[in-house]
Scaffold this motif. Structure first.
Motif, PDB file in Angstrom:
ATOM      1  N   LEU A  35      -8.099   2.402  -6.366  1.00 34.07           N
ATOM      2  CA  LEU A  35      -9.112   1.342  -6.360  1.00 34.07           C
ATOM      3  C   LEU A  35      -8.885   0.319  -5.251  1.00 34.07           C
ATOM      4  CD1 LEU A  35      -9.509   0.547 -10.175  1.00 34.07           C
ATOM      5  CD2 LEU A  35     -11.263   1.496  -8.675  1.00 34.07           C
ATOM      6  N   ALA A  36      -7.672   0.269  -4.735  1.00 33.39           N
ATOM      7  CA  ALA A  36      -7.302  -0.779  -3.776  1.00 33.39           C
ATOM      8  C   ALA A  36      -8.210  -0.833  -2.545  1.00 33.39           C
ATOM      9  CB  ALA A  36      -5.837  -0.620  -3.370  1.00 33.39           C
ATOM     10  N   PRO A  37      -8.532   0.306  -1.876  1.00 34.40           N
ATOM     11  CA  PRO A  37      -9.407   0.204  -0.689  1.00 34.40           C
ATOM     12  C   PRO A  37     -10.766  -0.413  -0.998  1.00 34.40           C
ATOM     13  CG  PRO A  37      -8.341   2.346  -0.776  1.00 34.40           C
ATOM     14  CD  PRO A  37      -8.050   1.681  -2.082  1.00 34.40           C
ATOM     15  N   PHE A  38     -11.372   0.015  -2.113  1.00 32.52           N
ATOM     16  CA  PHE A  38     -12.680  -0.557  -2.478  1.00 32.52           C
ATOM     17  C   PHE A  38     -12.549  -2.046  -2.778  1.00 32.52           C
ATOM     18  CE2 PHE A  38     -15.326  -2.000  -6.009  1.00 32.52           C
ATOM     19  CZ  PHE A  38     -16.581  -1.904  -5.429  1.00 32.52           C
ATOM     20  N   MET A  39     -11.515  -2.418  -3.543  1.00 35.23           N
ATOM     21  CA  MET A  39     -11.347  -3.822  -3.896  1.00 35.23           C
ATOM     22  C   MET A  39     -11.116  -4.678  -2.663  1.00 35.23           C
ATOM     23  SD  MET A  39     -11.927  -4.105  -7.027  1.00 35.23           S
ATOM     24  CE  MET A  39     -11.486  -5.834  -7.105  1.00 35.23           C
TER      25      MET A  39
END
Length: 313
Positions: A35-39
């Protein structure tokens, strides 16, 4: 010994909650990493601009010079002097009243009807109704509403004898807003529609059997007493998406009827913000416009949340 209130029994302390949160993070760290890249992009390109627009709305900022604090000047100009903004409020309200509720009901009914089909047909019809939200459909609609004899709408109506000469659908102020609403409804079956489709598929089939035992006999009774109460999160998500899309719509009018539209008949608040932000580069004034729109959408989301709260448990 310290007395413990009855209502505090079973409650966790803040330290225990932090410990449980940390354990949950370690157990699901692979999910958080995905989820980190999207967040990261969401924070940088959505959260940060929204937060920055609040103080920027109190400045005079043209992107070439440092922002100059002007207090409430932008907001007083908006509501007391900017006649185009007042007109854009009326257009946005009309646009939202038609596209928001109608599109929401349409998404729900189509998702319900598709759910009753064969699995292969479900996939085909879901793609058919969802595709317009992804594709650039403005060229096709320009052909349909072309102002000459060859426009599909004009040709059809002339052949039926309903009109005697071509109608200028995209330039006549009497028709511009109506045409824009029709096209917006066509492309509005987006993420909210998919969420409702998923919601119908995730309903436990045993609930229908239990309902039949309790006396539920018709599809409408199933819809009211089983389906809607079981789809609270999906209904909420779809409602939020429709509110956002109906109040921030501006691309349809710009691509279909031009910018600006005739007599500003399809000039929404979002179009007004685009005008001052990306055409005139008056970022302070554009930020004030966006902040007004943000407050309206926030209040509407709170209202919808209150209405649908009984289905969220």
């Amino acid at each position: 010994m310290a007395q413990i209130a009855a209502e505090d029994i079973g409650k966790r302390t803040k330290r225990e909650e932090r410990a449980m949160m940390w354990r949950s993070f370690k157990m699901n760290r692979s999910c958080y990493l995905m989820l980190a890249p999207f967040m990261l992009f969401f924070i940088v390109f959505t959260i940060v601009p929204v937060v920055m627009s609040l103080p920027m709305g109190f400045t005079d900022f043209n992107m070439a010079q440092a922002p100059k604090f002007v207090g409430l000047s932008n907001y007083t100009t908006l509501f007391l002097s900017d006649k185009i903004f007042i007109k854009s409020i009326r257009v946005t309200i009309v646009f939202a009243l038609f596209t928001g509720p109608v599109s929401y009901i349409l998404c729900f009914l189509l998702a319900w009807l598709i759910n009753e089909l064969h699995p292969k047909l479900k996939t085909i019809f879901t793609l058919i109704f969802y595709a317009p939200s992804l594709a650039n459909v403005y060229t096709a609609w320009t052909l349909i509403f072309s102002g000459d004899m060859n426009g599909y709408a004009n040709s059809f109506l002339i052949n039926l004898g309903l009109i005697s000469s071509p109608v200028q659908w995209l330039t006549d102020g009497r028709y511009i807003l109506g045409v824009t609403i029709v096209v917006q409804l066509w492309i509005s079956l987006g993420a909210g529609f998919l969420a409702l489709r998923a919601g119908f598929q995730n309903i436990d089939r045993s609930m229908y059997e239990a309902g039949a035992i309790e006396g539920i006999r018709t599809r409408w009774q199933e819809l009211i007493y089983i389906v809607i109460p079981s789809m609270g999160p999906q209904l909420m998500f779809a409602a939020v998406m429709q509110i956002v899309s109906s109040f921030t719509a501006g691309t349809v009018a710009q691509n279909l009827v031009g910018f600006p539209s005739t007599d500003y008949k399809a000039h929404t608040i979002m179009t007004h913000a685009f005008d001052y932000g990306w055409v005139r580069y008056e970022m302070g004034y554009a930020s004030a416009i966006c902040m007004v729109l943000f407050v309206v959408m926030y209040l509407l989301n709170k209202l919808i949340s209150k209405v649908l709260s009984k289905y969220m448990d």
